[in-house]
Design a protein around this motif. Structure first.
Motif, PDB file in Angstrom:
ATOM      1  N   ARG A 178       0.838  -1.198   0.000  1.00 10.90           N
ATOM      2  CA  ARG A 178       0.000   0.000   0.000  1.00 10.90           C
ATOM      3  C   ARG A 178       0.875   1.251   0.000  1.00 10.90           C
ATOM      4  N   LYS A 179       0.422   2.262  -0.740  1.00  9.07           N
ATOM      5  CA  LYS A 179       1.101   3.537  -0.748  1.00  9.07           C
ATOM      6  C   LYS A 179       0.720   4.320   0.512  1.00  9.07           C
ATOM      7  N   ASP A 181      -0.874   6.928   0.882  1.00  4.62           N
ATOM      8  CA  ASP A 181      -2.253   7.427   0.871  1.00  4.62           C
ATOM      9  C   ASP A 181      -3.286   6.310   0.882  1.00  4.62           C
ATOM     10  N   GLY A 182      -2.808   5.057   1.010  1.00  3.31           N
ATOM     11  CA  GLY A 182      -3.718   3.925   1.105  1.00  3.31           C
ATOM     12  C   GLY A 182      -4.027   3.238  -0.200  1.00  3.31           C
ATOM     13  N   ARG A 183      -3.630   3.836  -1.320  1.00  2.00           N
ATOM     14  CA  ARG A 183      -3.867   3.210  -2.619  1.00  2.00           C
ATOM     15  C   ARG A 183      -2.989   1.975  -2.780  1.00  2.00           C
ATOM     16  N   PRO A 184      -3.464   0.991  -3.535  1.00  3.49           N
ATOM     17  CA  PRO A 184      -2.687  -0.253  -3.668  1.00  3.49           C
ATOM     18  C   PRO A 184      -1.449  -0.062  -4.537  1.00  3.49           C
TER      19      PRO A 184
END
Length: 385
Positions: A178-179, A181-184
């Motif tokens: 996960r990045k 910012d929560g994006r995969p």
């Protein structure tokens, strides 16, 4: 300054060679494979011996030393006769081998590309998921590090060339982290055929492309070495966007071939079919249909060749690839409908190639980015998306 759209001698020779192969080898037998929903192994193996799967790859990896323009020419000529054979080549090159060539390690290239270039082995690209569709960034398949292995869980759908006797690997996109910012973070990983936990479903029952292989895949605690990572970890999404940009040119060439095949078959039929004491081609209504069909195919050819030429020259080609794919796929559907109309009742009979072309055309507006996605990409390139 004048523009010369003629093909160089070597590409014209390739075009003629594939044209002869399509008419002399593919055309006489593909109908039977199509009706039986059977994969045409003898045809595909002959394509491998001809070097078609290696067209855009360097000779050092077993390729033919050509480029995407050469691939597009081969795809167009094949699709003038049959799209199942053409999509098998397109997916084998653009989706099966190209990710390894563009992003793979030298070891991965040496291991896989020589076999992929000769057609001894087919590769596939596992991107689309049952709940994803056009939202490829919504990948749910996961790959977790465990010692020196990736452990993969998830599923993929609509994957071409994934379950044939020649299939050797599937490159799978999976969430590997996960990045902030929560994006995969999505990565691409090679899964060889036969790996425990990797299950290939039975072939789909499809409307068209019935002589090509398309299946659903599932991964249950599939273990592969960490070295099977293709490219950088977390860069899989960016990688497949490039793959899709290039693949749109290939699909545009295929769609152009189908559109031109509709012209070929309709002109032949209009000369041979008599009604009310004269060939139906003598009727202006038929003549106008044929003229419009030829105009569409001609324009589509200019579009995909322009996009391919830009790519070969190293120029930006994203917009041109989307334009070519959008236009060629939509006119392929139109030409297939018109060809069926010209053939009348015979156009509804599977013994006539236009019936096959009609069934095969619709998927061209869906695969490798729907028409709606292409319009979004074009608008974005115009600065309004």
């Amino acid at each position: 300054m004048s523009l010369d759209h003629r093909l160089p001698d070597e590409l014209e020779e390739l075009r003629r060679t594939v044209e002869a192969f399509a008419h002399d080898v593919v055309a006489p037998q593909i109908g039977e494979y199509y009706e039986q929903h059977a994969f045409p192994y003898p045809i595909v193996r002959e394509m491998g011996r001809m070097g078609l799967f290696g067209l855009p790859f360097p000779e050092e990896y077993g390729g033919m030393g050509g480029d995407y323009l050469a691939l597009g020419i081969a795809l167009e000529e094949l699709a003038r006769v049959d799209s199942s054979v053409a999509i098998t080549l397109e997916a084998g090159v653009s989706l099966g081998a190209m990710p390894l060539y563009l992003f793979g390690t030298e070891e991965q290239k040496r291991e896989w590309l020589p076999k992929l270039c000769t057609g001894e082995v087919l590769g596939a690209f596992g991107l689309t998921e049952p709940d994803g569709g056009s939202d490829a960034g919504g990948t749910r398949t996961t790959a977790v590090r465990d010692g020196d292995s990736w452990v993969i869980n998830g599923s993929k759908c609509f994957i071409t060339n994934s379950g044939t006797d020649l299939t050797g690997l599937v490159t799978v996109t999976a969430v590997t982290g996960r990045k902030p910012d929560g994006r995969p973070e999505i990565s691409a990983i090679i899964v060889p055929s036969g790996t425990p936990g990797f299950t290939v479903a039975a072939p789909y029952s499809k409307v068209g492309w019935n002589a090509s292989d398309t299946r659903e895949l599932s991964f249950t605690d599939v273990r592969v070495p960490l070295a099977n990572l293709v490219g950088e970890e977390g860069r899989g999404y960016a990688q497949f966007l490039r793959i899709l940009d290039e693949g749109r040119i290939a699909i545009a060439a295929l769609a152009t071939g189908l559109a031109q095949g509709c012209v070929d078959e309709s002109v032949k039929y209009a000369r041979e079919r008599h009604a009310f004491g004269k060939p139906i081609g003598s009727n202006q209504a038929i003549q106008f249909k044929l003229a419009d069909m030829e105009m569409r195919a001609y324009t589509a050819r200019l579009a995909w060749r322009d996009a391919a030429s830009r790519m070969v020259r190293g120029e930006r080609f994203k917009k041109e690839a989307a334009l070519a794919k959008l236009y060629s796929s939509e006119i392929a559907v139109t030409n297939a409908r018109e060809a069926t109309q010209i053939h009348g009742g015979y156009g509804f009979m599977n013994e006539y190639p236009v019936a096959r072309m009609w069934r095969d055309s619709k998927i061209l507006e869906i695969g490798e980015g729907t028409s709606e996605v292409q319009r979004m990409l074009i608008a974005r390139e115009l600065g309004v998306g």
